[in-house]
Design a protein around this motif. Structure first.
Motif, PDB file in Angstrom:
ATOM      1  N   UNK A   1       0.650  -1.139  -0.405  1.00 36.70           N
ATOM      2  CA  UNK A   1      -0.307   0.200   0.165  1.00 36.70           C
ATOM      3  C   UNK A   1       0.512   1.598  -0.293  1.00 36.70           C
ATOM      4  N   UNK A   2       1.972   1.228  -0.121  1.00 37.15           N
ATOM      5  CA  UNK A   2       3.297   2.238   0.260  1.00 37.15           C
ATOM      6  C   UNK A   2       3.345   2.724  -1.375  1.00 37.15           C
ATOM      7  N   UNK A   3       3.398   2.696  -1.831  1.00 33.25           N
ATOM      8  CA  UNK A   3       3.601   3.409  -3.416  1.00 33.25           C
ATOM      9  C   UNK A   3       2.445   2.692  -4.949  1.00 33.25           C
ATOM     10  N   UNK A   4       2.860   4.209  -5.564  1.00 38.12           N
ATOM     11  CA  UNK A   4       2.310   3.458  -7.076  1.00 38.12           C
ATOM     12  C   UNK A   4       0.471   2.698  -6.820  1.00 38.12           C
ATOM     13  N   UNK A   5       0.323   1.590  -6.938  1.00 32.09           N
ATOM     14  CA  UNK A   5      -1.129   1.357  -7.630  1.00 32.09           C
ATOM     15  C   UNK A   5      -1.831   0.812  -5.987  1.00 32.09           C
ATOM     16  N   UNK A   6      -0.797  -0.037  -6.008  1.00 35.39           N
ATOM     17  CA  UNK A   6      -1.140   0.385  -4.083  1.00 35.39           C
ATOM     18  C   UNK A   6      -1.734   1.356  -3.068  1.00 35.39           C
ATOM     19  N   UNK A   7      -1.064   2.247  -3.010  1.00 28.73           N
ATOM     20  CA  UNK A   7      -2.003   3.235  -2.775  1.00 28.73           C
ATOM     21  C   UNK A   7      -2.912   4.208  -3.334  1.00 28.73           C
ATOM     22  N   UNK A   8      -2.908   3.678  -4.859  1.00 27.84           N
ATOM     23  CA  UNK A   8      -3.536   4.980  -5.178  1.00 27.84           C
ATOM     24  C   UNK A   8      -5.489   4.158  -5.225  1.00 27.84           C
ATOM     25  N   UNK A   9      -5.356   2.740  -4.513  1.00 27.76           N
ATOM     26  CA  UNK A   9      -6.220   2.165  -4.241  1.00 27.76           C
ATOM     27  C   UNK A   9      -6.608   2.602  -2.522  1.00 27.76           C
ATOM     28  N   UNK A  10      -5.741   2.595  -1.921  1.00 23.63           N
ATOM     29  CA  UNK A  10      -5.560   3.271  -0.507  1.00 23.63           C
ATOM     30  C   UNK A  10      -6.973   4.731  -0.541  1.00 23.63           C
ATOM     31  N   UNK A  11      -5.914   5.228  -1.052  1.00 24.07           N
ATOM     32  CA  UNK A  11      -6.130   7.087  -1.563  1.00 24.07           C
ATOM     33  C   UNK A  11      -8.349   6.288  -1.985  1.00 24.07           C
ATOM     34  N   UNK A  12      -8.272   5.764  -3.126  1.00 15.56           N
ATOM     35  CA  UNK A  12      -9.779   5.857  -3.271  1.00 15.56           C
ATOM     36  C   UNK A  12     -10.933   4.600  -2.232  1.00 15.56           C
ATOM     37  N   UNK A  13     -10.022   3.989  -2.053  1.00 13.81           N
ATOM     38  CA  UNK A  13     -11.032   2.992  -0.630  1.00 13.81           C
ATOM     39  C   UNK A  13     -11.297   4.547   0.937  1.00 13.81           C
ATOM     40  N   UNK A  14     -10.456   5.117   0.619  1.00 11.72           N
ATOM     41  CA  UNK A  14     -10.459   6.259   2.174  1.00 11.72           C
ATOM     42  C   UNK A  14     -11.688   7.350   1.569  1.00 11.72           C
TER      43      UNK A  14
END
Ligand code: NDP
Length: 241
Positions: free
Chosen positions: A13-26
């Motif tokens: 979740x720290x970078x790249x696609x994972x981080x964008x997923x976290x942003x969208x979920x939030x």
């Protein structure tokens, strides 16, 4: 797609696609439990999204199991963490091969085992998305270990889809083409190689992390309730070119 009140484990979740997923979920009301490696990213995720974040090296099988058990219970799982090392086939080392398989294939298995066990025990339904790659469908020069590790991940996805669906848990794979993240910088910084890849993508661009994140969230959601065991390219048409 609403994730209000839902808890989602996101690896890498720290970078790249994972981080964008976290942003969208939030943004969509979800509670994220992030599993990632760098301490700075763990702090940043906590600060920016207020999510739970657990620091773990997913190459370590025991630490991975401990981390996911600490992250549970959860409604959904996204195995997004991945790593690559560029080596021509003849120079691919056993060490690099083992490292990539540990992170890209073995860790998703361990995380999914604990997630699914927990849901089955509670009699709850869920969904898993494994982030694979177009590299599991085609041979990309210098990516032997990476291609093999993602092909292995696809095999796991299909078995999970069969064995877990009777328990109400779906599993699907998402296969991005080159996506503009720190990993792409590592793998595609040679302009000649990048141009050759771009030529094979009919939509004429590389993916943005949000292109991938939207598809991942769709496959998790109830809108995809009848989608199970698929390998979904998100590649601008690369696979048909
Ligand atoms: P990035 O390198 O940008 O981010 C990967 C994330 O995974 C980082 O937060 C990284 O943490 C984490 N991670 C990597 N190794 C470990 C580990 N051993 N333990 C814990 N966390 C780890 O990659 P992308 O966002 O580009 O890739 C996400 C997924 O998409 C991967 O599975 C990748 O294979 C796949 N993919 C990417 C493509 C692309 O072009 N970008 C194309 C096709 C598929 P840290 O930085 O701290 O190591």
């Amino acid at each position: 797609m609403e994730f209000r009140g839902k808890t989602v484990i996101v690896t890498g979740a720290g970078k790249g696609i994972g981080r964008e997923i976290v942003r969208m979920l939030a943004e969509r009301g979800g509670h994220v439990v992030a599993l990632t490696r760098s301490a700075a990213d763990v702090e940043a995720l906590r600060g920016e999204f207020g999510c739970r974040a657990i620091q773990v090296d997913l190459a370590d099988a025991d630490a991975t199991r401990e981390a996911v058990i600490a992250a549970l219970p959860a409604d959904f799982l996204i195995n997004c963490a991945g790593t690559t090392e560029l080596q021509p086939f003849l120079e691919t080392t056993v060490e690099a091969f083992d490292r990539l398989v540990a992170v890209n294939t073995r860790a998703p298995m361990i995380v999914a085992q604990e997630y699914a066990r927990s849901l089955i025990k509670q009699g709850r339904k869920g969904a898993i998305v494994n982030v694979s790659s177009v590299a599991s469908f085609v041979g990309i020069p210098d990516h032997a270990a990476y291609c093999a590790s993602k092909g292995g991940l696809d095999g796991l996805t299909r078995v999970m889809a069969k064995e877990l669906a009777p328990h109400g848990i779906r599993a699907n794979g998402v296969h991005p083409t080159v996506t503009l993240t720190p990993m792409a910088v590592k793998a595609w910084s040679d302009p000649e190689k990048a141009a050759g890849m771009m030529k094979r993508i009919p939509v004429g661009r590389f993916a943005e992390p949000a292109d991938i994140a939207e598809v991942v969230l769709f496959l998790l959601s109830d809108q995809a309730a009848m989608v199970n065991g698929i390998s979904m390219p998100v590649d601008g048409g690369y696979m048909i070119a």
